[in-house]
Enzyme design. Structure first.
Site, PDB file in Angstrom:
ATOM      1  N   GLY A   1     -40.448  -8.292  70.465  1.00  0.00           N
ATOM      2  CA  GLY A   1     -40.120  -7.016  69.864  1.00  0.00           C
ATOM      3  C   GLY A   1     -38.906  -7.075  68.968  1.00  0.00           C
ATOM      4  O   GLY A   1     -39.015  -7.202  67.755  1.00  0.00           O
TER       5      GLY A   1
ATOM      6  N   TYR B   1     -47.233   6.353  79.684  1.00  0.00           N
ATOM      7  CA  TYR B   1     -47.917   7.319  78.833  1.00  0.00           C
ATOM      8  C   TYR B   1     -49.269   7.692  79.449  1.00  0.00           C
ATOM      9  O   TYR B   1     -49.546   7.358  80.588  1.00  0.00           O
ATOM     10  CB  TYR B   1     -48.009   6.775  77.411  1.00  0.00           C
ATOM     11  CG  TYR B   1     -46.633   6.544  76.831  1.00  0.00           C
ATOM     12  CD1 TYR B   1     -45.731   7.603  76.709  1.00  0.00           C
ATOM     13  CD2 TYR B   1     -46.198   5.274  76.455  1.00  0.00           C
ATOM     14  CE1 TYR B   1     -44.445   7.405  76.218  1.00  0.00           C
ATOM     15  CE2 TYR B   1     -44.917   5.066  75.971  1.00  0.00           C
ATOM     16  CZ  TYR B   1     -44.038   6.131  75.851  1.00  0.00           C
ATOM     17  OH  TYR B   1     -42.762   5.945  75.388  1.00  0.00           O
TER      18      TYR B   1
ATOM     19  N   THR C   1     -41.884   1.630  68.732  1.00  0.00           N
ATOM     20  CA  THR C   1     -41.701   2.942  68.111  1.00  0.00           C
ATOM     21  C   THR C   1     -40.469   2.904  67.210  1.00  0.00           C
ATOM     22  O   THR C   1     -39.402   2.472  67.628  1.00  0.00           O
ATOM     23  CB  THR C   1     -41.545   4.019  69.197  1.00  0.00           C
ATOM     24  OG1 THR C   1     -42.772   4.118  69.905  1.00  0.00           O
ATOM     25  CG2 THR C   1     -41.202   5.369  68.588  1.00  0.00           C
TER      26      THR C   1
END
Length: 356
Positions: free
Chosen positions: A310, A180, A26
């Site tokens: 990442g 989530y 994100t």
């Protein structure tokens, strides 16, 4: 670096030139309406030498948004924005899948255009605060989805997957991890339902399997990935029966023939090996915190077909070239991870071009 990292591999219908892929991260740099921009296209295209780009979490519906400035894939404007990104990545020689992420209860009305309460499996407020434009705020008690609304949410994923392919993505990854919505249904603390989606392990995995089935039916199993994070307590998730839950989930997903299973490893090596052995297609593995040598060892050991990184990819747009050549890596700047503009996003330096 071992040659195993550079061997070609195919994830379902998606051929990859090597095995070093970009994890979903994100970055909070879309428009307030969730439309990807030219800046987003530049960011992803810079990293097109990665074997596969798994994009940042992208809401499949308006109710799927949890954070500020995250992208959507449920309107014509979203499709047009993502098409710019996909075209830029493909022009640079890359492959890209859009991660479908419904945040469920991890949200706040102030972060959405509609201002509604978040939705979730059950009316259980998550611990912690959500960052909003006015500062951190306690997340509200979410509204429980009715049985009929759960089915409608499955259809949201189906339509979002179709929209992703229309936008030019090579596939989608269903986010079933990190606390989530899909993960909330799997959990033993966020899911207190008494209908067919709650209670037993068989019931708690049902939503995940229905989402994966719907998406695979819509765009093809060979373009569908699924991400899990066994034992991850992030976003106030409790799994009281991880050792039973994940073999059951993987066993139910396996017959679908999905392109890959993306495992965010939580440290249980025995569980990781058992899931790898039970999964019939490719495994993509993210061993967070490990150095690159340890991650590559997972390929050599047969635990992974592809590895994802990442922050390394975030800070090094030419990570593949740096790893191949043994060049030093840029250091990520955490203060620029979320929100903002070019700084810490598209301005990390590349290696000087060579002549010859």
């Amino acid at each position: 670096m071992t040659a195993a990292l550079w061997n070609p591999v195919t994830l379902g219908d998606i051929p990859l030139e090597h095995r070093l892929a970009m994890a979903p991260m994100t970055r909070d740099r879309s428009t307030p309406e969730g439309v990807p921009t030219e800046l987003n296209a530049e960011y992803y295209a810079q990293r097109a030498s990665m074997a596969l780009i798994i994009t940042e979490g992208t809401q499949p519906s308006a109710d799927g948004q949890g954070y500020l400035l995250t992208p959507g894939i449920h309107s014509e404007q979203h499709i047009a924005g993502w098409r710019k990104v996909a075209d830029a990545v493909h022009e640079a020689g890359g492959r890209m899948v859009i991660q479908l992420m419904h945040t469920g209860r991890i949200s706040h009305p102030d972060n959405t255009l509609h201002g509604r309460r978040p939705v979730a499996p059950s009316e259980v407020r998550p611990a912690g605060a959500m960052f909003t434009a006015s500062g951190p705020q306690e997340m509200p008690v979410p509204r429980e989805l009715s049985t009929q609304e759960v089915a409608a949410t499955v259809d949201d994923y189906r339509r979002a997957a179709a929209a992703a392919i229309e936008a030019g993505a090579d596939g989608v990854e269903i986010h079933g991890a990190n606390g989530y919505l899909v993960h909330q249904f799997l959990s033993s603390n966020a899911n207190l339902r008494t209908d067919r989606y709650g209670g037993s392990v068989e019931n708690r995995i049902r939503f995940a399997v229905e989402v994966a089935t719907a998406v695979a039916d819509e765009i093809g199993a060979g373009r569908t990935g699924f991400r899990i994070s066994p034992g991850n307590p992030f976003n106030d998730i409790v799994e009281a029966d991880t050792a039973e839950l994940y073999p059951a989930l993987v066993g139910a997903l396996a017959p679908l023939g999905l392109a890959y299973l993306h495992i965010a490893h939580g440290g249980d090596e025995q569980l990781l090996r058992s899931l790898r052995d039970a999964w019939p297609t490719a495994v993509v593995l993210n061993r967070g915190g490990a150095d690159l040598d340890a991650r590559v060892a997972d390929i050599e050991a047969g635990l992974a077909d592809v590895i994802t990184v990442g922050a390394m990819a975030l800070a090094n747009p030419d990570l593949v070239e740096r790893v191949r050549s043994g060049a030093p890596l840029n250091t990520p700047d955490p203060s620029t991870f979320y929100g903002g503009g070019e700084a810490g996003y598209t301005d990390y330096p590349k290696l000087p071009a060579t002549i010859g």
